[in-house]
Scaffold this active site. Sequence first.
Site, PDB file in Angstrom:
ATOM      1  N   GLU A  49       2.612  -6.946   7.257  1.00  0.00           N
ATOM      2  CA  GLU A  49       1.687  -5.991   7.871  1.00  0.00           C
ATOM      3  C   GLU A  49       1.761  -5.947   9.389  1.00  0.00           C
ATOM      4  O   GLU A  49       1.556  -4.885  10.000  1.00  0.00           O
ATOM      5  CB  GLU A  49       0.246  -6.310   7.438  1.00  0.00           C
ATOM      6  CG  GLU A  49      -0.098  -5.904   6.025  1.00  0.00           C
ATOM      7  CD  GLU A  49       0.316  -6.931   4.986  1.00  0.00           C
ATOM      8  OE1 GLU A  49      -0.051  -6.773   3.816  1.00  0.00           O
ATOM      9  OE2 GLU A  49       1.019  -7.904   5.357  1.00  0.00           O
ATOM     10  N   GLY A  89       0.642  -5.873   0.249  1.00  0.00           N
ATOM     11  CA  GLY A  89      -0.339  -5.942  -0.829  1.00  0.00           C
ATOM     12  C   GLY A  89       0.251  -6.389  -2.145  1.00  0.00           C
ATOM     13  O   GLY A  89      -0.455  -6.936  -3.003  1.00  0.00           O
ATOM     14  N   ALA A 106       0.833  -1.204   0.000  1.00  0.00           N
ATOM     15  CA  ALA A 106       0.000   0.000   0.000  1.00  0.00           C
ATOM     16  C   ALA A 106       0.866   1.251   0.000  1.00  0.00           C
ATOM     17  O   ALA A 106       1.958   1.275   0.552  1.00  0.00           O
ATOM     18  CB  ALA A 106      -0.926   0.007   1.211  1.00  0.00           C
ATOM     19  N   GLU A 137       0.042 -10.028  -1.967  1.00  0.00           N
ATOM     20  CA  GLU A 137      -1.376 -10.396  -2.068  1.00  0.00           C
ATOM     21  C   GLU A 137      -1.843 -10.361  -3.525  1.00  0.00           C
ATOM     22  O   GLU A 137      -2.633 -11.203  -3.958  1.00  0.00           O
ATOM     23  CB  GLU A 137      -2.220  -9.455  -1.209  1.00  0.00           C
ATOM     24  CG  GLU A 137      -2.034  -9.677   0.283  1.00  0.00           C
ATOM     25  CD  GLU A 137      -2.826  -8.701   1.127  1.00  0.00           C
ATOM     26  OE1 GLU A 137      -3.633  -9.159   1.971  1.00  0.00           O
ATOM     27  OE2 GLU A 137      -2.651  -7.481   0.950  1.00  0.00           O
TER      28      GLU A 137
END
Length: 332
Positions: free
Chosen positions: A202, A179, A134, A182
Site C-alpha cells: 500500500e 488486501g 482492492a 490481509e
Amino acid sequence: MAVLAGCGHFSRTFRPALCLFRYGASKLQLHAGIGYPAICANEPLLRGTRALWGSGVVGRHFSSDGGDDLSVRYLEGEDSGIVVLGINRPKAKNAISKNLVKLMAEAVDAVKVNKSVRTVILCSLVPGIFCAGADLKERAKMHPSEVGPFVSKARALMNELGNLPMPTIAAIDGAALGGGLEMALACDIRTAAFTAKMGLVETKLAIIPGAGGTQRLPRTIGVASAKELIFSGRTVDGTEAKSLGLVSHAVEQNEAGDAAFRKALALAREFIPQGPIAMRMAKLAINRGIEVDLATGLAIEEACYAQVIPTKDRIEGLTAFKEKRPPRYKGE
C-alpha cells in the site's frame, strides 16, 4: 490495499471417492438451467468454473446475483465438514470489490452458525492470483466520502473471518497482495506455493494497509520484519514467506497449479477427526490468550477447558480409547 498482478495457476482435483460436494451459502442463488454431469478425472479444465472434477462427480453451481465472484462449496463423503470458499473474479485479478465483500460476508455469516462445519479453506479459482487487493478501478469511481465506509466494511469482513470459531486455512497458489494478504492473514494457517508472491504494497500508492495488515502482520512475523515489508512495499515468494513465518507451509508448485490448495486440504483432513467443540475451544483459548499476560491467558484456557468437560464428545473420546476404536464425535 492495492491491485497488482501475480503469477501461478489454479485448478481442483479431488480424489475420486471424495469428490461429491455441493455449493451453497446464505442468500446465494442457483443458476437457472446450469448443472454438471459426471466427469472423468482426465477431462479438461471446465470453462467458466476453473475447476477440475474427479470421476463420478455430480455438482450444483451456485452464484450470487452479482455473478460468480465467490464459490462456496461444502465437501461431502469423508471430507464432510470442510468448506471451500473460492474467489472467482478473473477479469479483476480477484480484486476486492463491494460485491465480493458482500458475498464473503454472507458466506462467513452462514458458516459461522453451521455446527457441521469443521474447517474452512479460502482459495482462488483464478489462475495466477490469490487476491490482488482492492479493486482500484472501482475505488477510482468512489466519492472520497465512500472510501472510508468501504474500507471499514472490508476491515469488518477480515475480523469476521478471523473470528470464525472453526480452523481456517488460506491456500495461496498465486499472488496475495495488499488486501489479498490481509485476507490470508485473517486465517489461522496459510499454505503457499514456492512461486506465490505476497506483500503489503500500500505505501507504494501513498496509503497504508487498512484491513488489519498493520496489526496482523507484526503479530505473525514480528514487529521489525513487518515494518520492513510495509515500509518497502516489497513482496516475498513462498520460500521467504516460510522463513519469515508468514506461511506455515511452502510447497513446490505442481503442474495443475494447486499445490498450496492440496496442502491446505491435507491439513483440513487432519483436523476433521478431532472433537469439534474441543477444536473451537482450543482456537478461542489461543486467540484470546495470546493478547493478554500469561496469568490471564491461563485463566482463559481454564474457562475454555470447562466448556468441554460436560460434552458427550469427551465421554465418547474416553470410551473409544478404552474400546480401541476411532471416536465418533458429533459436536455435542
